[in-house]
Scaffold this motif. Structure first.
Motif, PDB file in Angstrom:
ATOM      1  N   HIS A 115       0.819  -1.222   0.000  1.00 50.35           N
ATOM      2  CA  HIS A 115       0.000   0.000   0.000  1.00 50.35           C
ATOM      3  C   HIS A 115       0.849   1.267   0.000  1.00 50.35           C
ATOM      4  O   HIS A 115       0.382   2.329  -0.352  1.00 50.35           O
ATOM      5  CB  HIS A 115      -0.904   0.024   1.239  1.00 50.35           C
ATOM      6  CG  HIS A 115      -0.109   0.032   2.503  1.00 50.35           C
ATOM      7  ND1 HIS A 115       0.305  -1.120   3.106  1.00 50.35           N
ATOM      8  CD2 HIS A 115       0.384   1.046   3.239  1.00 50.35           C
ATOM      9  CE1 HIS A 115       1.018  -0.833   4.178  1.00 50.35           C
ATOM     10  NE2 HIS A 115       1.090   0.481   4.281  1.00 50.35           N
ATOM     11  N   ARG A 159       3.167   1.925  -1.912  1.00 48.48           N
ATOM     12  CA  ARG A 159       3.348   2.291  -3.304  1.00 48.48           C
ATOM     13  C   ARG A 159       4.657   3.015  -3.559  1.00 48.48           C
ATOM     14  O   ARG A 159       4.709   4.041  -4.235  1.00 48.48           O
ATOM     15  CB  ARG A 159       2.164   3.160  -3.782  1.00 48.48           C
ATOM     16  CG  ARG A 159       0.799   2.492  -3.658  1.00 48.48           C
ATOM     17  CD  ARG A 159       0.668   1.293  -4.560  1.00 48.48           C
ATOM     18  NE  ARG A 159       1.099   1.603  -5.919  1.00 48.48           N
ATOM     19  CZ  ARG A 159       0.323   2.207  -6.804  1.00 48.48           C
ATOM     20  NH1 ARG A 159      -0.915   2.524  -6.509  1.00 48.48           N
ATOM     21  NH2 ARG A 159       0.777   2.454  -8.004  1.00 48.48           N
ATOM     22  N   ASP A 185       6.375  -0.873  -6.735  1.00 48.98           N
ATOM     23  CA  ASP A 185       5.598  -0.811  -7.978  1.00 48.98           C
ATOM     24  C   ASP A 185       6.330  -1.535  -9.113  1.00 48.98           C
ATOM     25  O   ASP A 185       5.734  -2.317  -9.860  1.00 48.98           O
ATOM     26  CB  ASP A 185       5.375   0.651  -8.397  1.00 48.98           C
ATOM     27  CG  ASP A 185       4.087   1.230  -7.808  1.00 48.98           C
ATOM     28  OD1 ASP A 185       3.629   0.706  -6.782  1.00 48.98           O
ATOM     29  OD2 ASP A 185       3.559   2.205  -8.383  1.00 48.98           O
ATOM     30  N   PRO A 216       0.684   7.902  -5.464  1.00 46.64           N
ATOM     31  CA  PRO A 216       1.838   6.993  -5.465  1.00 46.64           C
ATOM     32  C   PRO A 216       3.125   7.721  -5.860  1.00 46.64           C
ATOM     33  O   PRO A 216       3.089   8.660  -6.660  1.00 46.64           O
ATOM     34  CB  PRO A 216       1.481   5.943  -6.500  1.00 46.64           C
ATOM     35  CG  PRO A 216       0.201   6.326  -7.114  1.00 46.64           C
ATOM     36  CD  PRO A 216      -0.357   7.496  -6.392  1.00 46.64           C
TER      37      PRO A 216
END
Ligand code: CDP
Ligand code: MG
Length: 640
Positions: free
Chosen positions: A126, A128, A133, A355
């Motif tokens: 979460h 990110r 990623d 993000p």
């Protein structure tokens, strides 16, 4: 093994992990994901191969490895280990390996199949981070290719759909965390000074509320240090019978030993207040917390690709951050959260934070992709694709650094850069230093720059005194600026014999003793990375005079930081060669108040004005040789 919320659903999880190639696991902080899931997998018999579990932060990786080693009665570094930048505590027999996401990415570049692992667990998804990623993109391909690879993506917030969709509808499992009610308090009016409000709230809790530790979230180190000073000043000022209030800072730049102090149990005569950045939001579990103070802001790195600069901005948190912070008060019993903002202001917060990939410099991610053989950058498996402007600016940066050739393909130099755990600019500098035969001094300087807050800002009252003590070191640099001065500090520190001498000297010149003590470790690690890269380096150092060495060092830096140069304009100001923006030399620089026709800097910060930090004077001729297009652009040339 401990009785945790996740233990109740262990059998269900194991069945699912056995069946699914990809599983998304959502559970609140403290439910036992990070410590237990790797053990479940190991006990399922898949531990013969290794299990990798990633963390965005090194302190979390280290801490979790220690914990799991303890729980499994094994010695750290054997069956359970970790690998973080500049530190490896794992070996051939390690079965459960905690890594920072950056280290797993590096392993992936070295061995794209990752077949040393049977299971990869991406934790704290979460958050990110750019690296997590990227890992998701790579692993999506890899699970399709490798029939025996299992992937578990773990998150502490409920936005798991996004991950599930990305992994073609992967199953999402939920663990209900232990949750006690948390009472919320808001300010009735906004405050100007969050640090002051935080300290006052802490005192109010301390004298008015029953036992339980306090966790306070502040934006950054500066605020935390300020709050700690204020709280330390109060100690002993409470009435008899009131326990002592012990303030413990917790932020990423703090040396690990100091970070660990927040986990120590204090005697009953003391109450802990942990002053933390968002580092304590999800990835670290500190037990004993009953009260949370939420300052409402955090620091976010924002990359302005139009200007080519990074700035660290203090921004309001999101509702999701606020919920995480609040949750920390209710893990073991009912708790309270004091939000240092008003309820209407809370309502204006955005749901989720943006993000990182959408707001940071993507040169490193793109170099990674190129190095992994990805040709179509725009069309790659992005969980979230950075915008095209950011991608273009990163490609330009990499081209200028010679990591990419005219066709945009990765060069041998670029392949080497991708394996160094540094930003592409610094990697370029280090690799050039090998060619120029000044590897050793450049390693000194890059190691110093890899540690935050090595040279501290003295209090205004002490500034003149400290500057005078620093003068000989500035002089020893021969007027070559901050990078060379940094090295003269390090050389002097090395030359001192006893820890006491070192400590005293650091105090005198306001250098962070702990930070500079870590430099040699970092240096050793970097050297090892370079060695694994090198093919025959030259060492010219012995043949050169000091000033020739210094010049050579600056030229190495210039090959990485040509984009961070500026030319003098009237009024002690400078104009950047890349964008023509006006910039000033930061008062903390040894170059402050001095004149040079052109400067190079490794850091750009924006407070009330645009400032260059870590400044070195350069000659236009050097820039002309190393990166002529920057001068061209300045004078309206049409390179690129
Ligand atoms: O990952 P998640 O937040 O779900 O939980 P965890 O990190 O596995 O932690 C589970 C529990 O172990 C926490 O509630 C802590 O009480 C404890 N723990 C600890 O005491 N010390 C650590 N270094 C890590 C966890
Ligand atoms: Mg966790």
């Amino acid at each position: 093994m401990q009785q945790l919320p996740i233990t109740d659903v262990r059998h269900i999880l194991e069945k699912k992990f056995a069946k699914n190639k990809v599983t998304i696991l959502v559970g609140e902080t403290g439910s036992g994901k990070s410590t237990q899931v790797p053990q479940f997998i190991k006990d399922m018999g898949y531990g013969k191969e290794r299990i990798a579990i990633t963390q965005p932060r090194r302190v979390a990786a280290i801490n979790l490895a220690k914990r799991v080693a303890e729980e499994t009665n094994s010695k750290l570094g054997l069956a359970v280990g970790y690998s973080v930048r500049f530190q490896n505590m794992s070996g051939p027999n390690t079965r459960i390996k905690f890594l920072t996401d950056g280290m797993l990415l590096r392993e992936l570049l070295l061995k794209p199949s990752l077949d040393q692992y049977s299971t990869v667990i991406l934790d704290e998804a979460h958050e990110r981070t750019v690296t997590t990623d990227l890992l998701m993109g790579f692993l999506k391909d890899l699970v399709a290719k490798r029939s025996n690879l299992r992937l578990i993506v773990m998150s502490a917030t409920l936005d798991a759909d996004r991950f599930s969709r990305f992994f073609d509808g992967a199953e999402v499992l939920y663990v209900q965390g232990r949750r006690f009610p948390v009472q919320r308090y808001y300010l009735s009016r906004p405050v100007e000074d969050v640090v002051d409000a935080c300290v006052r709230t802490a005192i109010q809790i301390h004298v008015g509320e029953p036992t339980g530790d306090i966790l306070a979230f502040l934006a950054g180190q500066e605020d935390i240090d300020k709050a700690k000073d204020l709280l330390d000043g109060l100690s002993g000022g409470f009435q008899k019978g009131v326990p002592e209030l012990v303030a413990l800072p917790l932020y990423a730049a703090l040396p690990p030993q100091q970070q660990m102090r927040v986990f120590e149990k204090l005697p009953n005569s003391q109450r802990k207040i942990i002053l933390a950045t968002n580092i304590a939001e999800t990835s670290l579990t500190v037990s004993g917390v009953r009260y949370v103070i939420d300052g409402g802001t955090h620091k976010v790195k924002v990359w302005r690709h139009d200007l080519g600069l990074d700035s660290l901005l203090t921004m309001p948190i999101s509702k999701s951050n606020a919920a995480q912070r609040m949750g920390r008060a209710g893990r073991e019993a009912a708790g309270k959260v004091y939000r240092l903002y008003t309820e209407p202001d809370y309502e204006t917060l955005r749901g989720q934070s943006e993000p990182e990939i959408e707001r940071c410099d993507v040169a490193f991610p793109i170099l990674t992709l190129k190095s992994a053989g990805v040709i179509d950058i725009i069309g790659w498996n992005w969980l979230e694709r950075p915008n095209k402007g950011a991608i273009m600016s990163a490609l330009t940066q990499l081209y200028v650094l010679k990591a990419l050739d005219d066709d945009g393909a990765i060069t041998d130099f670029g392949l080497k850069m991708a394996l160094l755990p540094l930003s592409p600019r610094f990697s370029a500098v280090l690799l050039r230093s090998q060619e120029r035969g000044v590897e050793s001094p450049v390693l000194d300087i890059v190691s110093c720059l890899s540690i935050e807050n090595l040279v501290m800002n003295p209090h205004p009252d002490k500034r003149d005194e400290v500057n005078e003590k620093r003068l000989p070191f500035v002089a020893a640099s021969g007027g070559m600026g901050d990078l060379i001065t940094l090295r003269s500090y390090l050389l002097h520190f090395r030359s001192l014999e006893t820890a006491e001498e070192k400590r005293d000297w650091c105090k005198e010149v306001h250098i962070n003793y702990r930070a500079i003590s870590n430099v040699e470790d970092v240096r050793k690690q970097l050297e090892r990375y370079l060695k694994s890269n090198a093919n025959g380096t030259t060492n010219n150092e012995s043949k050169l005079t000091n000033s020739e060495i210094n010049e050579s060092i600056i030229k190495c830096f210039l090959s990485g930081f040509a984009a961070n140069t500026a030319l003098m304009i009237p009024g002690k100001q400078y104009s950047t060669t890349a964008g023509g923006q006006t910039i000033n030399i930061h008062p903390s620089s040894s170059m402050f108040g001095k004149k040079a026709p052109a400067i190079m800097y490794t850091e750009f910060i924006y407070t009330t004005k645009a400032y260059a930090r870590n400044v070195s004077p350069i000659e236009l001729e050097w820039l002309q040789k190393i990166a002529p297009h920057y001068l061209g652009r300045m004078f309206g040339g049409s390179e690129e």
